[in-house]
Design a protein around this motif. Structure first.
Motif, mmCIF file in Angstrom:
data_model
loop_
_atom_site.group_PDB
_atom_site.id
_atom_site.type_symbol
_atom_site.label_atom_id
_atom_site.label_comp_id
_atom_site.label_asym_id
_atom_site.label_seq_id
_atom_site.Cartn_x
_atom_site.Cartn_y
_atom_site.Cartn_z
ATOM 1 N N ASP A 51 -71.790 37.304 -14.269
ATOM 2 C CA ASP A 51 -70.674 36.217 -15.583
ATOM 3 C C ASP A 51 -70.109 35.008 -15.554
ATOM 4 O OD1 ASP A 51 -69.171 35.072 -17.338
ATOM 5 O OD2 ASP A 51 -68.509 36.870 -17.820
ATOM 6 N N PRO A 52 -71.126 34.035 -15.528
ATOM 7 C CA PRO A 52 -70.617 33.135 -14.450
ATOM 8 C C PRO A 52 -69.404 32.991 -14.960
ATOM 9 C CG PRO A 52 -71.492 32.245 -16.607
ATOM 10 C CD PRO A 52 -72.060 34.026 -16.382
ATOM 11 N N ALA A 53 -68.650 32.408 -16.234
ATOM 12 C CA ALA A 53 -67.106 32.907 -16.163
ATOM 13 C C ALA A 53 -66.451 33.687 -15.764
ATOM 14 C CB ALA A 53 -66.851 33.068 -17.669
ATOM 15 N N THR A 54 -66.596 34.221 -14.468
ATOM 16 C CA THR A 54 -66.241 34.733 -13.372
ATOM 17 C C THR A 54 -65.949 34.467 -11.683
ATOM 18 O OG1 THR A 54 -67.732 36.843 -13.451
ATOM 19 C CG2 THR A 54 -65.801 36.735 -15.344
ATOM 20 N N PRO A 55 -64.889 34.454 -11.285
ATOM 21 C CA PRO A 55 -65.669 34.248 -9.846
ATOM 22 C C PRO A 55 -66.525 35.011 -8.405
ATOM 23 C CG PRO A 55 -62.591 34.512 -10.239
ATOM 24 C CD PRO A 55 -64.040 34.996 -11.066
ATOM 25 N N LEU A 56 -67.225 33.782 -8.257
ATOM 26 C CA LEU A 56 -68.234 34.677 -7.606
ATOM 27 C C LEU A 56 -67.811 34.941 -5.957
ATOM 28 C CD1 LEU A 56 -71.283 35.486 -7.148
ATOM 29 C CD2 LEU A 56 -71.368 32.891 -5.990
ATOM 30 N N SER A 57 -68.462 37.118 -6.219
ATOM 31 C CA SER A 57 -67.689 36.953 -4.777
ATOM 32 C C SER A 57 -68.753 37.435 -3.935
ATOM 33 C CB SER A 57 -66.874 38.786 -5.501
ATOM 34 O OG SER A 57 -66.365 39.524 -4.648
ATOM 35 N N GLN A 58 -68.293 37.635 -3.167
ATOM 36 C CA GLN A 58 -69.143 38.186 -1.848
ATOM 37 C C GLN A 58 -69.235 39.595 -1.388
ATOM 38 O OE1 GLN A 58 -66.226 36.340 1.802
ATOM 39 N NE2 GLN A 58 -68.536 35.064 2.630
#
Length: 616
Positions: free
Chosen positions: A415-422
């Motif tokens: 979901d592009p609205a959520t932060p991108l996590s490693q």
């Protein structure tokens, strides 16, 4: 008294004063100067002893007896012959300034990246070269080495060992426990949304506080995720689910949880091997080194269950293969737009590409070119994925790969609205037997120099196989040398002229005679390898060979004895370490079953060398 007599008296007194000063200068000052010089030198040696205890004992021992580093309390270094003393001081000064290339001895001079200034190094030199003036168990030494040992023992009283392992907080964070619950208590709000100051956050209820409580946001950049961590939402959920006794307190936004024993007394933490239930919906963040088998064993489930729930992540991975612990993204567009400072190597590493030459050929570039131009489009091989970096966002990754955040997220089920996590996150079935991980005494001891499970147990009045609660604080034995020495190898860049050890320098073309060991004609049956401060001395059938120039020929099945006479060493065959370290006085036997040529070295002391030929 008339004026003339007064004048004569004054002149006489003046001559007496001048004469007294002259006599003092001629008689007392030289004595006082020698005394002052000795006092200054003793003060320097005392400062050197304190500096040594704080900086050097980890490798060289509390009293310079030698460990990973060479022995320093030696007759050779305490020799007071003026020429020898000057040479020793110059050698020690150079070593402390530059370190020893190829070993763990770093450069200590602050202008070379170390932590000591030139004056402090002189204090250490004066300690190491102080003359023998006392004895310990009949062995001559310097009283200043005893002073260094005294300082070391005092430092040990200020140090302690801590049993490491899982805590309720680390288990909760690794399994995403508490975030869903705090979101639900606050109207299913996004746990990564930045909350304005003075926002009132409802903390979910738990056994100690059934109605929960209100937390007021008072810092910048707070989110429900951060609040769940700081208010221990996940830990109390795990504690309640498993019927653990605890006390909970919250004052002015600071939450504390204290685990209790069955009879209500405080305990340091969980016990290694203890099993816990985890709530429904728990996930798991893959850590470096995790394999499908290790994760399944840790959680008391079958590998098949993990594979069924995570087919994409486990695709092509065997049960004992390490899993990727950094998230990799599928790319809708196999093009990378170069940024300032990018090189082909850095671009390859960011995309998990091992063939840099192939990447260069794909783009008609020189593989040796140091940089690519900003804005240059680099084509990527089919199947390439992008390894998520710490500061990456959906937008930044999409922009650098000529796509949109929506397309990138869609290609990765995100979901592009959520932060991108490693993080690489695994779905889990219901977990009823998570096994708590924690250190044994042997593992705790490895964090310190010259400490074993036995000496650590003795210092604390327990048994070497005792299982202690995670978080338990342990006293170090007096014989401890501080924390374990670092593994970093000195690259020799501090002083280029000493960039290689002398033993290696002597083998360079035109600079010395290469080390050559000739294979013996006869077989040996009784073989010992003796490790001294900086050499392997081979004793074959009772005959000692020249240090670091020896070799033996043996038949398969021959057992060879390795003994550490002085210092700490390890046994390395053709680059592979053979078992644990050899401490001074330790002996180990190795049976040579496989024919071949074995180069015997020591990682800690590069000049150490010997050869074994195993032949029929």
């Amino acid at each position: 008294m008339n004026t003339q007599k007064q004048i004569i008296l004054i002149v006489a007194l003046l001559f007496m004063t001048v004469g007294g000063c002259a006599a003092y200068a001629a008689i007392d000052l030289p004595v006082r100067a020698d005394s002052q010089s000795q006092w200054t030198l003793d003060q320097s040696r005392e400062r050197g002893a304190l500096l040594y205890a704080n900086n050097c004992r980890t490798c060289h021992g509390n009293r310079g007896e030698g460990g990973v580093g060479l022995p320093l309390d030696t007759p050779e270094l305490k020799n007071q012959d003026p020429l020898v003393l000057a040479a020793n001081k110059a050698m020690i000064r150079r070593t402390l300034y530059c370190g020893r290339a190829g070993t763990r001895m770093p450069a200590w001079l602050n202008t070379n990246g170390g932590s000591l200034n030139a004056i402090q190094i002189e204090h250490l030199i004066n300690l190491i070269t102080a003359p023998e003036d006392t004895e310990v168990d009949g062995v001559p030494t310097s009283k200043w080495w005893l002073e260094a040992e005294h300082f070391a023992h005092n430092l040990n009283t200020e140090l302690s060992a801590l049993v490491g392992g899982d805590t309720l907080a680390t288990i909760a964070k690794a399994h995403g426990i508490g975030y869903r619950e705090i979101s639900a208590a606050n109207g299913n709000r996004n746990v990564d949304e930045i909350l304005p100051k003075n926002t009132r956050v409802q903390i979910p209820g738990f056994k100690a506080r059934p109605d929960g409580y209100i937390y007021t946001v008072y810092k910048d950049n707070e989110t429900l995720r951060k609040i769940a961590d700081s208010q221990l939402v996940g830990p109390v959920i795990i504690a309640d689910l498993n019927g653990l006794k605890y006390t909970f307190e919250e004052k002015r936004g600071v939450a504390t949880l204290q685990l209790l024993t069955e009879d209500g007394k405080p305990r340091a933490g969980l016990f290694p091997g203890e099993t816990l239930k985890l709530p429904e919906g728990a996930t798991y963040i893959v850590a470096a080194g995790d394999t499908p088998a290790s994760i399944a064993q840790q959680h008391g489930i079958a590998v098949a269950d993990l594979r069924r729930l995570n087919p994409t992540i486990f695709q092509g991975v065997n049960d004992t293969d390490p899993l990727e612990h950094r998230r990799q993204l599928n790319l809708p567009s196999l093009v990378y737009v170069a940024r300032e400072g990018d090189t082909l190597q850095s671009i390859a590493e960011a995309h998990g590409i091992k063939d840099v030459v192939g990447l260069a050929q794909l783009n008609n570039l020189d593989a040796g070119a140091p940089v690519v131009n900003p804005g240059q489009e680099i084509r990527l091989p089919s199947g390439t994925r992008y390894i998520v970096g710490l500061a990456d966002t959906w937008e930044s990754v999409a922009r650098s790969h000529k796509t949109t955040a929506a397309e990138l997220a869609r290609a990765n089920g995100g979901d592009p609205a959520t932060p991108l996590s490693q993080d690489v996150v695994l779905q889990l079935p219901k977990i009823d037997r998570y096994t708590v991980r924690g250190q044994t005494l042997e593992e705790v001891a490895k964090g310190f120099a010259n400490v074993t499970a036995a000496t650590l147990a003795e210092a604390n009045g327990i048994q070497p196989n005792s299982i202690l609660a995670i978080g338990t604080t342990l006293k170090l034995p007096d014989s401890a040398w501080g924390t374990a020495p670092p593994d970093a190898i000195n690259p020799g860049t501090a002083c280029v002229q000493y960039a290689v050890p002398n033993a290696v320098f002597q083998t360079l073309p035109g600079l010395g005679t290469p080390v050559s060991v000739k294979k013996p004609e006869n077989f040996s049956t009784d073989v010992r390898f003796e490790a001294h401060a900086n050499d392997w001395t081979i004793v074959a059938d009772g005959q000692a060979q020249q240090p670091n120039l020896g070799g033996v020929k043996v038949k398969p099945g021959t057992t060879i004895t390795f003994t550490s006479i002085v210092g700490l060493h390890n046994i390395v065959f053709n680059g592979e370490v053979q078992g644990a370290d050899l401490k001074q006085g330790d002996t180990r036997q190795i049976t040579m079953n496989t024919p071949g040529e074995y180069k015997v070295t020591c990682d800690y002391h590069p000049p150490m060398l010997g050869y074994i030929w195993v032949e029929q």
